[in-house]
Design a protein around this motif. Structure first.
Motif, PDB file in Angstrom:
ATOM      1  N   ASP A 181     -57.897 -31.819 -61.119  1.00  0.00           N
ATOM      2  CA  ASP A 181     -57.836 -33.107 -61.824  1.00  0.00           C
ATOM      3  C   ASP A 181     -57.513 -32.871 -63.302  1.00  0.00           C
ATOM      4  O   ASP A 181     -58.405 -32.539 -64.079  1.00  0.00           O
ATOM      5  CB  ASP A 181     -59.168 -33.845 -61.678  1.00  0.00           C
ATOM      6  CG  ASP A 181     -59.053 -35.303 -62.111  1.00  0.00           C
ATOM      7  OD1 ASP A 181     -57.955 -35.715 -62.547  1.00  0.00           O
ATOM      8  OD2 ASP A 181     -60.056 -36.027 -62.016  1.00  0.00           O
ATOM      9  N   GLU A 182     -56.261 -33.021 -63.660  1.00  0.00           N
ATOM     10  CA  GLU A 182     -55.794 -32.765 -65.035  1.00  0.00           C
ATOM     11  C   GLU A 182     -56.358 -31.443 -65.574  1.00  0.00           C
ATOM     12  O   GLU A 182     -57.014 -31.429 -66.628  1.00  0.00           O
ATOM     13  CB  GLU A 182     -56.186 -33.925 -65.950  1.00  0.00           C
ATOM     14  CG  GLU A 182     -55.583 -35.247 -65.501  1.00  0.00           C
ATOM     15  CD  GLU A 182     -55.762 -36.336 -66.549  1.00  0.00           C
ATOM     16  OE1 GLU A 182     -55.532 -36.051 -67.739  1.00  0.00           O
ATOM     17  OE2 GLU A 182     -56.141 -37.448 -66.160  1.00  0.00           O
ATOM     18  N   THR A 210     -58.326 -40.033 -60.170  1.00  0.00           N
ATOM     19  CA  THR A 210     -59.552 -39.254 -60.013  1.00  0.00           C
ATOM     20  C   THR A 210     -60.366 -39.765 -58.822  1.00  0.00           C
ATOM     21  O   THR A 210     -60.883 -38.983 -58.033  1.00  0.00           O
ATOM     22  CB  THR A 210     -60.392 -39.328 -61.307  1.00  0.00           C
ATOM     23  OG1 THR A 210     -59.648 -38.687 -62.352  1.00  0.00           O
ATOM     24  CG2 THR A 210     -61.733 -38.638 -61.165  1.00  0.00           C
TER      25      THR A 210
HETATM   26 MG   LIG Z   1     -58.806 -39.379 -64.058  1.00  0.00          MG
END
Ligand SMILES: [Mg+2]
Ligand SMILES: Nc1ncnc2c1ncn2[C@@H]1O[C@H](COP(=O)(O)OP(=O)(O)O)[C@@H](O)[C@H]1O
Length: 300
Positions: free
Chosen positions: A221-222, A93
């Motif tokens: 991000d995911e 991240t």
């Molecule tokens: Mg992360």
């Protein structure tokens, strides 16, 4: 809460610029056969022209002097989806947030090394322009508390002093929703509050909101970690559809997902970029023991 407080960048439209009419969504990579969906993975997918959009050179990020990303050099290309994998806390991240300088909003964060966009140092770019070109979508969908239409229209502003009317904005809004594989589900009620959509629809709305300002790079991000399998498939499908137009980086914990959507894979561990290569190289023939252990599920 900084995600919600960061307004998306503004896209300027001139009244004479026509939006492309929204085409019906097509299933690109997943072809339906006998009700089953077969997916071409990064191993078998046809190559499309790839062009470098971003590059980091020896990028380091530390929080309060404690290193979170250690000298990572990577290329981010249109035409090649890059999956960033690795266990929690290894800097994925942080790396993504550094690319559009979001990480600079953390007061303790410091950066070394270079981040280039289209061959230019991002520090030399205007921040709104950088954020327009490099869009980001987070793990938890974060639509604004307003209608579907207004979520997408938010970033679109007409050049000049007049505010664009709904009628002028509509084709742009529909185009963005279509590119995010959401238009069919919402086209009859664009005034519906965005927060009443399902989680999967909200996430596609957030992707559409990013797409509305025509980014060159999309950072995810995911994006599927809070979603059910059907919504996950819809997002994977749209990643594959967008891959020839936009440079995409997707962080994922899901090894199957990385193999389905990515062309290249970068494995990070404790802030280091341990190994980077094609899906086949990283999953079938990893060079490093740490990569081998991770992709085989021995840790993480
Ligand atoms: Mg992360
Ligand atoms: N805002 C922050 N302040 C201080 N440390 C942070 C901050 N964000 C992340 N970290 C630390 O940086 C490291 C990398 O975190 P992160 O980039 O979130 O990893 P990942 O996304 O791979 O889980 C972790 O040790 C984490 O605790």
């Amino acid at each position: 809460m900084e995600k919600l407080n960061t307004p998306p960048p503004v896209r300027r439209i001139s009244p004479d610029k026509k939006s492309k009419p929204a085409k019906p969504s097509s299933t690109t990579a997943a072809s339906k056969r006998n009700g089953k969906v077969s997916v071409k993975t990064g191993r078998s997918r046809p190559k499309v022209e790839s062009i470098e959009r971003m590059r980091t050179v020896d990028l380091g990020i530390a929080y309060g002097g404690k290193s979170a990303v250690n000298g990572v050099s990577l290329q981010i290309k249109k035409g090649e989806v890059l999956a960033l994998i690795g266990p929690s806390g290894c800097g994925k991240t942080t790396y993504l947030r550094s690319l559009n300088l979001l990480v600079e909003q953390t007061p303790t964060a410091t950066r070394t090394g270079k981040i280039m966009l289209d061959g230019e140092d991002v520090d030399k770019l205007e921040l709104t322009e950088l954020r327009r070109k490099v869009g980001m979508v987070f793990q938890q969908p974060n639509p604004f508390p307003m209608s579907i239409f207004d979520n997408i229209a938010y970033g679109i502003r007409e050049r000049g002093s007049r505010k664009p009317t709904r009628r002028v904005l509509k084709p742009f809004v529909e185009e963005a929703l279509d590119r995010a594989n959401l238009l069919e589900e919402v086209k009859d009620n664009l005034s519906h509050p965005a927060l009443r959509l399902s989680g999967g629809q909200q996430q596609r709305l957030c992707i559409a909101r990013s797409l509305a300002v025509e980014p060159e790079v999309l950072l995810l991000d995911e994006p599927c970690s809070a979603l059910d399998p059907r919504s996950t498939a819809a997002i994977e499908d749209l990643v594959l559809k967008l891959r020839s137009e936009i440079a995409i980086v997707i962080v994922t914990h899901n090894m199957q997902q990385a193999q389905r959507v990515a062309d290249r894979v970068a494995f990070m561990y404790l802030g280091d970029l341990v190994e980077e290569g094609t899906v086949t190289q990283v999953f079938d023939k990893p060079q490093q023991k740490r990569t081998r252990d991770y992709v085989s599920g021995d840790f993480g």
